[in-house]
Design an enzyme around this catalytic site. Sequence first.
Site, PDB file in Angstrom:
ATOM      1  N   HIS A  18       0.878  -1.156   0.033  1.00 17.32           N
ATOM      2  CA  HIS A  18      -0.097  -0.211  -0.070  1.00 17.32           C
ATOM      3  C   HIS A  18       1.146   1.084   0.163  1.00 17.32           C
ATOM      4  CE1 HIS A  18      -1.954   2.321   3.290  1.00 17.32           C
ATOM      5  NE2 HIS A  18      -2.856   1.803   3.006  1.00 17.32           N
ATOM      6  N   HIS A  21       2.715   2.225   3.273  1.00 17.17           N
ATOM      7  CA  HIS A  21       4.123   1.266   3.188  1.00 17.17           C
ATOM      8  C   HIS A  21       5.439   1.416   2.310  1.00 17.17           C
ATOM      9  CE1 HIS A  21       0.799  -2.643   3.780  1.00 17.17           C
ATOM     10  NE2 HIS A  21       1.128  -1.841   4.995  1.00 17.17           N
ATOM     11  N   CYS A 132     -11.662  -7.931  17.631  1.00 21.54           N
ATOM     12  CA  CYS A 132     -11.010  -8.192  16.027  1.00 21.54           C
ATOM     13  C   CYS A 132     -10.625  -8.887  15.911  1.00 21.54           C
ATOM     14  CB  CYS A 132     -10.555  -6.833  15.887  1.00 21.54           C
ATOM     15  SG  CYS A 132     -11.149  -6.660  14.134  1.00 21.54           S
ATOM     16  N   CYS A 135      -7.565  -6.961  13.068  1.00 21.64           N
ATOM     17  CA  CYS A 135      -6.741  -6.665  14.037  1.00 21.64           C
ATOM     18  C   CYS A 135      -5.849  -7.237  14.716  1.00 21.64           C
ATOM     19  CB  CYS A 135      -7.468  -5.237  14.822  1.00 21.64           C
ATOM     20  SG  CYS A 135      -8.053  -4.105  14.086  1.00 21.64           S
ATOM     21  N   CYS A 151     -15.528  -2.945  15.707  1.00 19.12           N
ATOM     22  CA  CYS A 151     -13.732  -2.576  15.210  1.00 19.12           C
ATOM     23  C   CYS A 151     -13.568  -1.210  14.809  1.00 19.12           C
ATOM     24  CB  CYS A 151     -13.347  -3.792  14.659  1.00 19.12           C
ATOM     25  SG  CYS A 151     -11.198  -2.729  13.560  1.00 19.12           S
ATOM     26  N   HIS A 154     -12.147  -1.458  11.666  1.00 25.37           N
ATOM     27  CA  HIS A 154     -13.085  -2.134  10.434  1.00 25.37           C
ATOM     28  C   HIS A 154     -14.242  -2.082  10.325  1.00 25.37           C
ATOM     29  CE1 HIS A 154      -9.003  -3.874  11.060  1.00 25.37           C
ATOM     30  NE2 HIS A 154      -8.858  -4.346   9.298  1.00 25.37           N
ATOM     31  N   LYS A 305      -9.429   8.144   5.265  1.00 25.04           N
ATOM     32  CA  LYS A 305      -8.350   7.315   5.133  1.00 25.04           C
ATOM     33  C   LYS A 305      -8.450   7.023   3.671  1.00 25.04           C
ATOM     34  CE  LYS A 305      -8.156   3.396   8.456  1.00 25.04           C
ATOM     35  NZ  LYS A 305      -7.553   3.249   9.576  1.00 25.04           N
ATOM     36  N   LYS A 308      -8.690  -0.055   1.019  1.00 23.60           N
ATOM     37  CA  LYS A 308      -9.254  -0.851  -0.050  1.00 23.60           C
ATOM     38  C   LYS A 308     -11.055  -0.942  -0.451  1.00 23.60           C
ATOM     39  CE  LYS A 308      -6.967  -3.781  -3.307  1.00 23.60           C
ATOM     40  NZ  LYS A 308      -6.199  -4.935  -3.255  1.00 23.60           N
TER      41      LYS A 308
HETATM   42  N1  MSP Z   1       2.272  -5.862  11.064  1.00 21.93           N
HETATM   43  C1  MSP Z   1       2.228  -4.494  11.992  1.00 21.93           C
HETATM   44  C2  MSP Z   1       3.269  -3.872  12.368  1.00 21.93           C
HETATM   45  C3  MSP Z   1       4.033  -4.827  12.905  1.00 21.93           C
HETATM   46  S1  MSP Z   1       5.686  -4.221  13.646  1.00 21.93           S
HETATM   47  C4  MSP Z   1       6.361  -5.059  15.124  1.00 21.93           C
HETATM   48  C5  MSP Z   1       1.127  -3.366  11.675  1.00 21.93           C
HETATM   49  N2  MSP Z   1       1.508  -3.541   9.733  1.00 21.93           N
HETATM   50  S2  MSP Z   1       0.772  -2.360   8.740  1.00 21.93           S
HETATM   51  O1  MSP Z   1       1.163  -3.062   7.526  1.00 21.93           O
HETATM   52  O2  MSP Z   1      -0.406  -2.401   9.415  1.00 21.93           O
HETATM   53  O3  MSP Z   1       1.613  -1.802   8.518  1.00 21.93           O
HETATM   54  C6  MSP Z   1       1.514  -0.160   8.784  1.00 21.93           C
HETATM   55  C7  MSP Z   1       2.810   0.634   9.137  1.00 21.93           C
HETATM   56  O4  MSP Z   1       2.685   0.982   7.678  1.00 21.93           O
HETATM   57  C8  MSP Z   1       2.290   2.001   9.447  1.00 21.93           C
HETATM   58  O5  MSP Z   1       2.767   1.798  10.923  1.00 21.93           O
HETATM   59  C9  MSP Z   1       2.528   3.086   8.523  1.00 21.93           C
HETATM   60  O6  MSP Z   1       4.527   2.985   8.852  1.00 21.93           O
HETATM   61  C10 MSP Z   1       2.157   2.647   7.352  1.00 21.93           C
HETATM   62  N3  MSP Z   1       1.315   2.875   6.636  1.00 21.93           N
HETATM   63  C11 MSP Z   1       0.288   2.311   6.833  1.00 21.93           C
HETATM   64  N4  MSP Z   1      -1.400   2.939   6.407  1.00 21.93           N
HETATM   65  C12 MSP Z   1      -0.529   4.501   6.038  1.00 21.93           C
HETATM   66  C13 MSP Z   1      -0.760   5.536   5.605  1.00 21.93           C
HETATM   67  N5  MSP Z   1      -2.452   5.735   5.578  1.00 21.93           N
HETATM   68  N6  MSP Z   1      -0.190   6.891   5.655  1.00 21.93           N
HETATM   69  C14 MSP Z   1       1.079   6.684   5.538  1.00 21.93           C
HETATM   70  N7  MSP Z   1       1.678   5.138   6.251  1.00 21.93           N
HETATM   71  C15 MSP Z   1       0.941   4.083   6.525  1.00 21.93           C
HETATM   72  O7  MSP Z   1       1.247  -2.178  11.996  1.00 21.93           O
END
Ligand code: MSP
Length: 649
Positions: A18, A21, A132, A135, A151, A154, A305, A308
């Site tokens: 995404h 990430h 949830c 999550c 949740c 979600h 936000k 998907k």
């Molecule tokens: N798997 C856990 C993290 C475990 S770390 C020990 C997780 N994963 S996640 O796929 O949800 O990714 C989270 C990270 O992706 C966020 O903390 C952030 O860095 C990034 N992002 C996900 N959505 C985001 C936005 N909409 N905007 C910016 N970054 C965000 O949580």
Amino acid sequence: MKTFYHTTPIYYVNDVPHVGHAYCTVALDALSRARRLQGDRVYFRTGTDERGQDIERIAREKGISPQEHTDRIAAVFRDLWDRLDVAYDGFIRTTDEKHKRGVLRLWSRLREATVPGGQSAIYRGKYTGWYCPRCEAFYDEEDLVQPGNSCPDHLLPCEWTEEENFFFRLSAYGDWLEKAIRNQEIRIEPEGRRNEVLSVIRQGLHDVSVSRARVKWGIPVPEEPTHVFYVWMDALTNYITALGYAEHADLYGIFWERADERLHLVGKEIIRFHCLLWPAMLKAVGEPAPTRVFAHGHLTKGGRKLSKSTGNVIDPQELSARLGPDAFRYFFLREGSFSQDWDFTDEAYTKRYNSDLANDLGNLVSRSLTMVARYCEGKVPPKGEATPALEPGPVLDRYQALDFGGALGTVWEAVTRLNQLIVVNAPWELAKDPAQRPRLDALLYGLLEGVRQIAALVSPAMPRAARRIFAMLGIDRDPGPQDLAWGVLVPGSSLGTIEPLFPRVESQNRKEAAVSEEKPVPPAAAPAAAPVPVADAPAPGGDRIDISEFARVELRAARVIAAEAVSGSKKLLKLQVDLGTEQRQVVAGIAGAYAPETLVGRTVIIVANLKPAKLMGLESNGMVLAGSIDGKPVLCSFESDVPLGTKVK
Ligand code: MSP
């Protein structure tokens, strides 16, 4: 030389990557590159979080095994990082054997550990709560969305769950955590997030259940093989298993135990796991805690936000393919404030590209190098009295603070200064007078050095462009610590081949508008074969000229650098144009269709060898080409960006 350990969160593999990430990963790559650029040692690790009930469900829906699903998605993550030039040192997957070994080692040490006060760190207890499965988290009653006990993330119903679990005694670490955060042993940034964490501690910490009885896709707990470790306990441990914690590896000693900084970069939504549970578990087993946790803000689109399920997405693959990985990286680092939430728009993406990359940086590079090619036979001129245009220190400080907008903004101030230096010193004039040669040489040397330092300082954000600029300067390598100093280029050495860096693009909206203009829908009343009016159409078989006659007309690309109305005239505009090697004043009859301010920065085509003429008392040194539609001028332009002065044939 300092030693740094840099980590991104490990990303869930419930879906392909995404843009959030990519945002976080690119930012950490930029910081890692900036620190390597100043000679420090960095280990940059990223990876994927592959366990849990949600993954189990998704794989089942696809009719494949969880391992097969996670293998596929983890490969897509790696592929995206390659495309975005993310130079990571380690990629951990929570399905890796070394990760499993590390989790089991941490667990066995936790089992032996006692907390301040002497009780055991792990105990058996009963867990009840709203869970949830998406999550993988329990929610407090007051956090649920009503009706439906859903949740908050979600908006799907949570399950009331009761099970016998192992618990970690987090409640015993409140005092230690508060002290470590207050005395900056654990630095939490930005300030607002630090206050958030401190306020959670002050409200009293609850123990955390660290095993799950109902999940299969996880690492089994040795004492209770039907249980697996709670996904967050499993996931957080990745930070040390990635360095070979289970194997007592050298990497673990260098980059965890003895590192100058152990930095976790995370999104703001997971700061509490990283600043409470994780340091407390480490403290319990006598391992050092992270020294810095930085929480970045979220990207939104249309103020909403990213999600998907509602179709509100930004595809990182598509964006990077559209303007290239450097433009992608630059945009996300430059556009918003890193610790705040901000809104993405396609328009801003194209605009930044055209203004900052195609115009400011692209032109500085192409003008500087073209002049050296022209006036110095493509060789670095003598230094003379040249002086530096920028100080690397403040830029590197901004990178260290993860203030990417600030770092790049400071570099851009230098880009602007150098572009102005060209305009003010008019090297094309100096070139006409042999007595001005030392001034011209010093000016061009200063420009080349400025361009070289700028390339080095933007290399954390745009590694490819930096490498290409270096190649044009005749330096066949990536920027390194030796490139931060001033005066590196050796007079007399040859430049490489000059090529356009960032060709200008049209905005998506303008492209769409152009497509709809190409196929006008005829008004219902109009006859199907209505003649299309053609402005000033040539008479068939009229006088034709010889190619040699046409060759006498010198048409060239020029950029409008200033434009103003001519007082007393409705038609005329006074333009200053830059041909790359010289500037001129041209008076053009286009005021009826163009406001002066809309022309600045535009590339036009001018007849460059026209005899000077006077219009309304103003000298005009050339003519701007335009079509004429019903008497209204429409400027001629190029389909893509070209260096200034390019000949049109
Ligand atoms: N798997 C856990 C993290 C475990 S770390 C020990 C997780 N994963 S996640 O796929 O949800 O990714 C989270 C990270 O992706 C966020 O903390 C952030 O860095 C990034 N992002 C996900 N959505 C985001 C936005 N909409 N905007 C910016 N970054 C965000 O949580």
